[in-house]
Write a protein that holds these residues in place. Structure first.
Motif, mmCIF file in Angstrom:
data_model
loop_
_atom_site.group_PDB
_atom_site.id
_atom_site.type_symbol
_atom_site.label_atom_id
_atom_site.label_comp_id
_atom_site.label_asym_id
_atom_site.label_seq_id
_atom_site.Cartn_x
_atom_site.Cartn_y
_atom_site.Cartn_z
ATOM 1 N N ALA A 34 0.882 -1.224 0.048
ATOM 2 C CA ALA A 34 -0.070 0.014 -0.059
ATOM 3 C C ALA A 34 1.031 1.272 -0.169
ATOM 4 O O ALA A 34 0.419 2.231 -0.831
ATOM 5 C CB ALA A 34 -0.831 -0.087 1.008
ATOM 6 N N GLU A 35 1.810 1.320 1.015
ATOM 7 C CA GLU A 35 2.937 2.310 0.686
ATOM 8 C C GLU A 35 3.328 2.578 -0.423
ATOM 9 O O GLU A 35 3.687 3.877 -1.014
ATOM 10 C CB GLU A 35 3.858 2.216 1.733
ATOM 11 C CG GLU A 35 4.743 3.560 2.097
ATOM 12 C CD GLU A 35 5.627 3.303 3.184
ATOM 13 O OE1 GLU A 35 6.588 4.308 3.368
ATOM 14 O OE2 GLU A 35 5.589 2.299 3.979
ATOM 15 N N LYS A 36 4.090 1.315 -1.089
ATOM 16 C CA LYS A 36 4.556 1.549 -2.621
ATOM 17 C C LYS A 36 3.365 2.151 -3.457
ATOM 18 O O LYS A 36 3.788 2.952 -4.364
ATOM 19 C CB LYS A 36 4.769 0.083 -3.040
ATOM 20 C CG LYS A 36 6.061 -0.337 -2.365
ATOM 21 C CD LYS A 36 6.463 -1.706 -2.759
ATOM 22 C CE LYS A 36 7.506 -2.491 -2.176
ATOM 23 N NZ LYS A 36 7.770 -3.679 -2.552
ATOM 24 N N VAL A 37 2.333 1.702 -3.460
ATOM 25 C CA VAL A 37 1.395 2.329 -4.528
ATOM 26 C C VAL A 37 1.019 3.625 -4.240
ATOM 27 O O VAL A 37 0.859 4.764 -5.151
ATOM 28 C CB VAL A 37 -0.017 1.355 -4.026
ATOM 29 C CG1 VAL A 37 -1.210 2.109 -4.933
ATOM 30 C CG2 VAL A 37 0.098 0.166 -4.747
ATOM 31 N N ALA A 38 0.964 4.072 -2.960
ATOM 32 C CA ALA A 38 0.557 5.567 -2.422
ATOM 33 C C ALA A 38 1.911 6.423 -3.180
ATOM 34 O O ALA A 38 1.617 7.488 -3.485
ATOM 35 C CB ALA A 38 0.623 5.739 -0.922
ATOM 36 N N HIS A 39 3.162 5.780 -3.050
ATOM 37 C CA HIS A 39 4.418 6.814 -3.379
ATOM 38 C C HIS A 39 4.054 6.831 -4.822
ATOM 39 O O HIS A 39 4.465 7.962 -5.486
ATOM 40 C CB HIS A 39 5.680 6.155 -2.876
ATOM 41 C CG HIS A 39 6.082 6.403 -1.511
ATOM 42 N ND1 HIS A 39 5.901 5.505 -0.603
ATOM 43 C CD2 HIS A 39 6.067 7.670 -0.845
ATOM 44 C CE1 HIS A 39 6.499 6.177 0.569
ATOM 45 N NE2 HIS A 39 6.457 7.400 0.443
ATOM 46 N N VAL A 41 1.695 6.844 -6.692
ATOM 47 C CA VAL A 41 0.451 7.770 -7.167
ATOM 48 C C VAL A 41 1.015 9.172 -7.045
ATOM 49 O O VAL A 41 0.788 9.953 -7.682
ATOM 50 C CB VAL A 41 -0.919 7.509 -6.324
ATOM 51 C CG1 VAL A 41 -1.787 8.580 -6.622
ATOM 52 C CG2 VAL A 41 -1.305 6.192 -6.863
ATOM 53 N N LEU A 42 1.535 9.502 -5.858
ATOM 54 C CA LEU A 42 2.014 10.924 -5.668
ATOM 55 C C LEU A 42 3.122 11.330 -6.602
ATOM 56 O O LEU A 42 3.010 12.287 -6.899
ATOM 57 C CB LEU A 42 2.788 10.758 -4.396
ATOM 58 C CG LEU A 42 1.626 10.868 -3.089
ATOM 59 C CD1 LEU A 42 2.343 10.753 -1.764
ATOM 60 C CD2 LEU A 42 0.770 11.909 -3.114
ATOM 61 N N CYS A 45 1.367 11.758 -10.158
ATOM 62 C CA CYS A 45 0.634 12.913 -9.924
ATOM 63 C C CYS A 45 1.591 14.240 -10.196
ATOM 64 O O CYS A 45 1.347 15.492 -10.827
ATOM 65 C CB CYS A 45 -0.044 13.164 -8.895
ATOM 66 S SG CYS A 45 -1.557 12.159 -8.601
#
Length: 65
Positions: A34-39, A41-42, A45
């Protein structure tokens, strides 16, 4: 005097220098998916923000010509 100062500093730095080995292999600390996905996405963007802004405002850029 300046040359002696340079030599003294250089000798101190040589003594403090040490080699570190880089070993290939699995990471020491596991990062949750989940942290890899969040990073991801950021970062995506952040990279796409400027082109998206330009494309969104393309009509106003064309009107200025």
């Amino acid at each position: 005097m300046a040359l002696n100062l340079v030599r003294t500093v250089a000798r101190q730095n040589i003594r403090m220098f040490h080699h570190e080995t880089w070993v290939s292999g699995p990471p020491r600390t596991r990062i949750p998916f989940a942290e890899k996905v969040a990073h991801g996405v950021l970062i995506s963007c952040g990279v796409m923000a400027a082109p998206m802004w330009i494309l969104y405002n393309l009509q106003s850029y064309k009107q200025r010509d």
